[in-house]
Scaffold this active site. Structure first.
Site, short mmCIF file in Angstrom:
data_model
loop_
_atom_site.label_atom_id
_atom_site.label_comp_id
_atom_site.label_asym_id
_atom_site.label_seq_id
_atom_site.Cartn_x
_atom_site.Cartn_y
_atom_site.Cartn_z
N HIS A 12 -1.72 5.74 -1.31
CA HIS A 12 -0.71 5.13 -2.17
C HIS A 12 -0.20 6.12 -3.20
O HIS A 12 1.00 6.26 -3.41
CB HIS A 12 -1.28 3.89 -2.88
CG HIS A 12 -0.25 3.15 -3.66
ND1 HIS A 12 0.13 3.52 -4.93
CD2 HIS A 12 0.50 2.08 -3.32
CE1 HIS A 12 1.07 2.70 -5.35
NE2 HIS A 12 1.31 1.80 -4.39
N VAL A 77 3.81 -3.98 1.22
CA VAL A 77 5.16 -3.47 1.48
C VAL A 77 5.13 -2.03 2.00
O VAL A 77 5.85 -1.69 2.95
CB VAL A 77 6.05 -3.59 0.23
CG1 VAL A 77 7.40 -2.92 0.44
CG2 VAL A 77 6.25 -5.05 -0.14
#
Length: 130
Positions: A12, A77
């Site tokens: 991330h 997402v």
């Protein structure tokens, strides 16, 4: 022609250094245990290298196939939309990266999920703290 496999570990990213350090260490562990595989780490946000730069990091390695593996616990997402768009994946989760001017197949793995090994690691961490 012999296949040369690559793993793209996707993190991330964070404004803090810890996320990058953990994902990079995981990638390094894989590379150390499997010296015949080329491993690169890339990040979605706030950390370098970006996913695109990590893909460029396969240049000159001779990889013939890449597994893109999100180092995420669950889908969100980035997993369902952003990463497949960046990698230009089809509905089956595969596509081609351009490396050294040539198309190289890439397939996208699932996030880590509720795997028994993760449950064992959580139990281990609980034992350590108790």
């Amino acid at each position: 022609m012999t296949e040369k496999l690559g793993i793209l570990a996707i993190g991330h990213g964070s404004k803090l250094p810890y996320n990058k350090e953990v994902v990079t260490q995981i990638a390094n562990h894989i590379a150390q245990k499997h010296s015949n595989i080329i491993v690169r780490a890339g990040f979605m946000e706030n950390s370098e290298p970006t996913l695109e730069k990590a893909i460029e990091g396969f240049s000159g390695t001779g990889v013939t196939k890449v597994a893109a593996v999100p180092v995420f616990l669950a889908s969100g997402v980035h997993i369902t939309k952003d990463i497949p768009e960046i990698l230009k994946l089809d509905q089956k989760g595969c596509g081609n990266l351009t490396i050294d001017g040539k198309p190289v197949p890439v397939c996208y793995a699932k996030p880590l999920g509720a795997d028994e090994m993760i449950a064992d690691l959580i139990f281990k961490r609980a034992q350590e703290v108790l």
